[in-house]
Design an enzyme around this catalytic site. Sequence first.
Site, PDB file in Angstrom:
ATOM      1  N   PHE A 253       1.013  -1.174   0.202  1.00 23.96           N
ATOM      2  CA  PHE A 253      -0.125  -0.044  -0.136  1.00 23.96           C
ATOM      3  C   PHE A 253       0.971   1.269  -0.165  1.00 23.96           C
ATOM      4  CE2 PHE A 253      -2.224   3.491   1.622  1.00 23.96           C
ATOM      5  CZ  PHE A 253      -3.563   3.328   0.882  1.00 23.96           C
TER       6      PHE A 253
ATOM      7  N   LYS B 281       2.695  10.704   7.595  1.00 19.22           N
ATOM      8  CA  LYS B 281       1.685  10.687   8.759  1.00 19.22           C
ATOM      9  C   LYS B 281       2.201  11.249   9.933  1.00 19.22           C
ATOM     10  CE  LYS B 281      -1.006   6.920   6.912  1.00 19.22           C
ATOM     11  NZ  LYS B 281      -0.891   5.811   6.171  1.00 19.22           N
TER      12      LYS B 281
ATOM     13  N   ASP C 112       9.508   2.437   2.245  1.00 17.60           N
ATOM     14  CA  ASP C 112       8.192   3.426   2.233  1.00 17.60           C
ATOM     15  C   ASP C 112       7.829   3.262   4.052  1.00 17.60           C
ATOM     16  OD1 ASP C 112       5.615   4.424   3.151  1.00 17.60           O
ATOM     17  OD2 ASP C 112       4.524   3.578   1.149  1.00 17.60           O
TER      18      ASP C 112
HETATM   19  C1  LIG Z   1      -0.904   5.779   4.414  1.00 15.62           C
HETATM   20  C2  LIG Z   1      -0.010   5.150   3.567  1.00 15.62           C
HETATM   21  C3  LIG Z   1       0.566   5.880   2.488  1.00 15.62           C
HETATM   22  C4  LIG Z   1      -0.388   6.937   1.756  1.00 15.62           C
HETATM   23  O1  LIG Z   1      -0.263   8.038   2.550  1.00 15.62           O
HETATM   24  P1  LIG Z   1      -1.374   9.340   2.342  1.00 15.62           P
HETATM   25  O2  LIG Z   1      -0.958  10.431   3.263  1.00 15.62           O
HETATM   26  O3  LIG Z   1      -2.586   8.671   2.765  1.00 15.62           O
HETATM   27  O4  LIG Z   1      -1.441   9.326   0.825  1.00 15.62           O
HETATM   28  C5  LIG Z   1       1.539   5.403   1.783  1.00 15.62           C
HETATM   29  N1  LIG Z   1       2.379   4.377   2.277  1.00 15.62           N
HETATM   30  C6  LIG Z   1       1.921   3.826   3.416  1.00 15.62           C
HETATM   31  C7  LIG Z   1       2.938   2.612   3.797  1.00 15.62           C
HETATM   32  C8  LIG Z   1       1.100   4.184   4.442  1.00 15.62           C
HETATM   33  O5  LIG Z   1       0.670   3.508   5.314  1.00 15.62           O
END
Ligand SMILES: *Cc1c(COP(=O)(O)O)cnc(C)c1O
Length: 407
Positions: free
Chosen positions: A142, A256, A227
């Site tokens: 994700f 985040k 990520d």
């Molecule tokens: C939440 C998330 C994203 C995307 O972040 P947004 O601020 O919602 O665009 C990308 N990678 C990971 C691992 C995430 O948990």
Amino acid sequence: MSTKSQQLIDLDLARGAHNYRPIDVVLHRAKGIHLWDVAGRRYTDMMSAYSTASLGHSHPKVLKALARQARQLDVTSRAFYNDQLPPWLDQLTALAGMDKALPMNTGAEAVETALKLARKWGETVKGIPRDRVEIIGCEGNFHGRTLALVSLSTEAQYRENFGPYLPGFKTVAFGDIDALAQAITPRTAAFIVEPIQGEAGIRLPPPGYLKRARELCRQHRVLFVVDEIQCGLSRTGRLFCFQHNDLDPDLLILGKALGGGVYPVSAVVGSAEVLGVLRPGDHGSTFGGNAIAAAVSRTALTLLSEPEFIDRVARLGDWALAHLKDALGQSPIVRDIRGQGLMMGIEVAPEVGARGLVDALKERGVLTKDTHEVVIRLAPPLIIRKKQLRRALDTVIDVVLSAAPPR
Ligand SMILES: *Cc1c(COP(=O)(O)O)cnc(C)c1O
């Protein structure tokens, strides 16, 4: 549910697009680890907005930085320098042990930025022929919801009806080093991986996988991109999740919690070789790196990077996982209990499903969300005290143990 809650939910359903299916609770107030609904009922936050509220809600120092900076200098765009961004860049790169950083706002934008960097680095530094660059991702990833990121996704629902997809992506099984070795070609610019797959259900790779993937990338001159939008910034008991495995990624993606829970801030951090491929005009964002974002994020980084703070998360996480395993290890409905630090998941039997359990938890004053139908996500604000965590986990244990076993 109160009439007021029901009215607001009805209004949301009538006037909003149905791109989420929230738990039936309408929040009105938050402070620390607690959330209150419109009827004044208090809940313990066991999900922290997917790791965004790691410092708890409305952290006084974060709010102070936010208010002070909003009065002082707000959003001026990158057409000018501001006095908040350079110290933030310095702090973030020092913490990561890397050369340069690039600010964006949301996680998805930061991932997009990393992919653009990898593509341009691939063509201009590695010498991959134009428009032939490949990037490898993992199954179950994700990385966000943009067109590029749904093109990289393997989740049917994230992709369906959103084609045509962007070319140049490949995916391999998460945790399978041979699959990665086979997928790399002379045209591969980057491999992007979540050190712990959050949305896929708090999935940890087999021990040694990340280290070997990193070595493989080095051998083939492929950028190793992590990520850590969800698992980074002390969530797992190290400031960066890659530090558990003693890695040195080429690019680190954060978001985040980077905004202290109150402001969207994301970033790509990396080497001068990779971030250096961008020239003025190549890439940008109107809000990215604005003075408020930088001031808020500096405060968040300072708080999240305190060694005692991080050690406490590690100890609390070890205790919590052991406590859950002790209490639920023998439950006939529990398939797995896993996690690192304060990022945990309980996988239940598909016949039971997680949604009913998180709905029951809400009734008992604990808020969290299911992921992938069968996993209860447990990720409280990192400031939670042990007593508070014990109480919330004991509620979770009680709800799971009293659920009907599968037939
Ligand atoms: C939440 C998330 C994203 C995307 O972040 P947004 O601020 O919602 O665009 C990308 N990678 C990971 C691992 C995430 O948990």
